[in-house]
Design an enzyme around this catalytic site. Structure first.
Site, mmCIF file in Angstrom:
data_model
loop_
_atom_site.group_PDB
_atom_site.id
_atom_site.type_symbol
_atom_site.label_atom_id
_atom_site.label_comp_id
_atom_site.label_asym_id
_atom_site.label_seq_id
_atom_site.Cartn_x
_atom_site.Cartn_y
_atom_site.Cartn_z
ATOM 1 N N CYS A 1 0.822 -1.217 0.000
ATOM 2 C CA CYS A 1 0.000 0.000 0.000
ATOM 3 C C CYS A 1 0.853 1.263 0.000
ATOM 4 C CB CYS A 1 -0.954 0.006 1.188
ATOM 5 S SG CYS A 1 -0.157 0.252 2.802
ATOM 6 N N ILE B 1 9.531 8.066 -14.708
ATOM 7 C CA ILE B 1 9.822 6.638 -14.849
ATOM 8 C C ILE B 1 10.959 6.264 -13.911
ATOM 9 C CG2 ILE B 1 11.324 7.100 -16.835
ATOM 10 C CD1 ILE B 1 10.376 4.376 -17.978
ATOM 11 N N GLY C 1 17.145 -5.266 -16.562
ATOM 12 C CA GLY C 1 16.324 -5.110 -17.759
ATOM 13 C C GLY C 1 14.966 -4.492 -17.530
ATOM 14 N N GLY D 1 14.172 -1.430 -16.479
ATOM 15 C CA GLY D 1 14.059 -0.061 -16.973
ATOM 16 C C GLY D 1 13.665 -0.035 -18.440
ATOM 17 N N LYS D 2 14.349 -0.838 -19.251
ATOM 18 C CA LYS D 2 14.021 -0.901 -20.679
ATOM 19 C C LYS D 2 12.656 -1.549 -20.905
ATOM 20 C CE LYS D 2 18.701 -0.764 -22.563
ATOM 21 N NZ LYS D 2 19.516 -0.985 -21.362
ATOM 22 N N GLU E 1 9.089 12.965 -21.026
ATOM 23 C CA GLU E 1 9.193 14.370 -20.633
ATOM 24 C C GLU E 1 10.649 14.720 -20.361
ATOM 25 O OE1 GLU E 1 7.574 16.941 -16.861
ATOM 26 O OE2 GLU E 1 6.105 15.728 -17.956
ATOM 27 N N SER F 1 17.082 12.386 -16.612
ATOM 28 C CA SER F 1 18.242 12.268 -15.729
ATOM 29 C C SER F 1 19.397 11.673 -16.523
ATOM 30 C CB SER F 1 17.910 11.365 -14.538
ATOM 31 O OG SER F 1 17.769 10.024 -14.970
ATOM 32 N N SER G 1 19.935 3.790 -25.261
ATOM 33 C CA SER G 1 20.235 2.378 -25.497
ATOM 34 C C SER G 1 19.018 1.661 -26.078
ATOM 35 C CB SER G 1 20.675 1.715 -24.190
ATOM 36 O OG SER G 1 20.917 0.338 -24.379
#
Length: 458
Positions: free
Chosen positions: A213, A317, A327, A329-330, A350, A354, A363
């Protein structure tokens, strides 16, 4: 639970994928061919009775980093850690990304002449060795990649005046990271940045969070009690993707306001540049989880505006640190583009991204485009690539430029590629196939009805 998130400022702005194969916040990846880091030394024990200088806020001292190297660090703030019963100092390492700022004990500061002299002697030896090495020139592109990977912070002089002014204002507001650690699920994680947890919560050295939660607590006792009471075993909202033990939930910020606020406060601990909102209603959140018998454990997420005037398909994100370099993130990036394809639109994250976000997106874009170019035979335009992938033409152009695969000719960008060049890039670890890919067959999702109406009119 309801009272906890009501006054919380939340983060739902700038994108920042945290790390797919890049050095973590405590690592100091050296550029190829450089000498060892200066200041790596085990200083002698100060003589008994040797006086120490007084630590002053705003002053700069040599500080021992977690990797045992010594660096100049500005003391930003001090506190008494009630949980540990000791005085601590919040330091910023000069020239380093603020992600590496941390609270340190007094014994990590070089406050005696003996220690300072030992560090200085080692630094002089390092500079002497460096001077004897042959000069090594690097290109601007190599320098940019090195700075991104090693978290080298841009100086205000390197920024345009508007960016510099905004950066100074942002730094003043978020200068001190009071919450140093969080405990969530089976992990204790070091925080990277300031997050505006409300009231006393924001001043605690450590917070405990329920992984289901996302309620945050100041004390372990409260956390243990909550675990016995909490009925949640997965994020709220609707499960829209399931394959094996990977699951994604769609959560509307309007329907689950407290959960989404708590999620954004959690994310802000690992993302620096964020636009803070009290209202999460304009956003939809996509929560990536690993599923086992205990429940669905949060891995990361991305958010997107329900209506983006700039055509962004991602607002924020993040992959949580324990799950980075695997993997995920991709996977989140790919998932955002699968949604864009179903909406028959092109999208972009957006900006600004970073440093780790730039690396992950570049990548991913490179891999997608290289896979198409390897198998395609015939004529292909940048517009065609955009329609096939839902990646914007600007993002495609910048990616192909980084791969030396596009030229500007007669007023337009032209793709210039050979099979050999494509294969050479695909052999690179940087552009290899992600370990986890999105299976579109397992995605059960359709655009909202108002968007379906717009699409039917096109």
């Amino acid at each position: 639970m309801a009272a906890q998130g009501a006054a919380a400022a939340v983060a739902a702005g700038t994108s920042g994928v945290a790390g797919e194969g890049e050095p973590g916040p405590g690592e100091n990846a050296a550029a190829e061919g450089t000498a060892p880091s200066p200041g790596r030394v085990s200083p002698p024990t100060p003589a008994r009775g040797e006086p120490e200088v007084t630590v002053e806020i705003g002053e700069t001292y040599l500080c021992r980093r977690p990797d045992s190297t010594w660096h100049s660090a500005e003391v930003i703030q001090s506190r008494v850690n009630d949980q540990e019963g000791r005085e601590e100092f919040y330091v910023h390492y000069v020239g380093f990304n603020r992600r590496l700022d941390e609270w340190v004990d007094k014994n990590r500061l070089a406050l005696t002449k003996t220690v300072k002299d030992a560090v200085q002697k080692n630094s002089e030896k390092y500079l002497s060795e460096l001077a004897e090495q042959p000069e090594r020139k690097i290109t601007r592109n190599q320098k940019r990649k090195h700075d991104e990977i090693n978290h080298v912070q841009k100086t205000y002089a390197e920024m345009d005046p508007t960016t510099a002014a905004l950066e100074k204002e942002h730094e003043a507001i978020t200068k001190v990271k009071y919450v140093d650690k969080i405990h969530i699920g089976n992990y204790e994680i070091d925080a990277w940045y300031f997050s505006p947890f409300p009231e006393d919560y924001g001043k605690q050295p450590k917070l405990w969070l329920c992984e289901y939660c996302l309620k945050y607590m100041k004390y372990e006792k409260s956390y243990r009690f909550h675990l016995g009471q909490c009925q949640w075993r997965q994020p709220p909202g609707k499960e829209i993707y399931r394959k094996s033990n990977i699951s994604v939930y769609e959560v509307d910020g309007k329907d689950h306001k407290i959960y989404c606020q708590n999620l954004c406060l959690l994310a802000k601990l690992f993302l620096d540049h964020k636009t803070l909102y009290f209202d999460v209603e304009p956003f939809v959140f996509y929560i990536l989880t690993e599923v086992d018998r205990q429940g669905a454990h949060i891995v990361g997420y991305f958010s997107k505006e329900k209506e983006s005037p700039d055509g962004n398909n991602v607002a924020c994100i993040l992959t949580l640190p324990p799950y980075q370099r695997r993997g995920y993130g991709k996977f989140l990036i790919a998932f955002s583009y699968e949604l864009s394809k179903l909406e028959s639109t092109v999208g972009s994250p957006e900006k600004p991204l970073s440093d780790l976000g730039k690396l992950s997106y570049r990548s991913y874009w490179s891999w997608v485009l290289l896979e198409i170019l390897r198998d395609f035979r015939g004529t292909l335009s940048i517009k065609d690539l955009s329609q096939m992938t839902s990646i914007t033409q600007n993002d495609i152009i910048s990616t192909l430029q980084s791969l030396n695969m596009v030229k500007y000719w007669k007023g337009q960008h032209v793709i210039c590629v050979t099979p050999k060049l494509v294969e050479e890039h695909l052999k690179s670890a940087q552009y290899k196939k992600p370990p986890i890919t999105v299976d579109s067959v397992c995605l059960k999702w359709a655009p909202p009805k108002h968007k379906q109406v717009k699409l039917s009119k096109k």
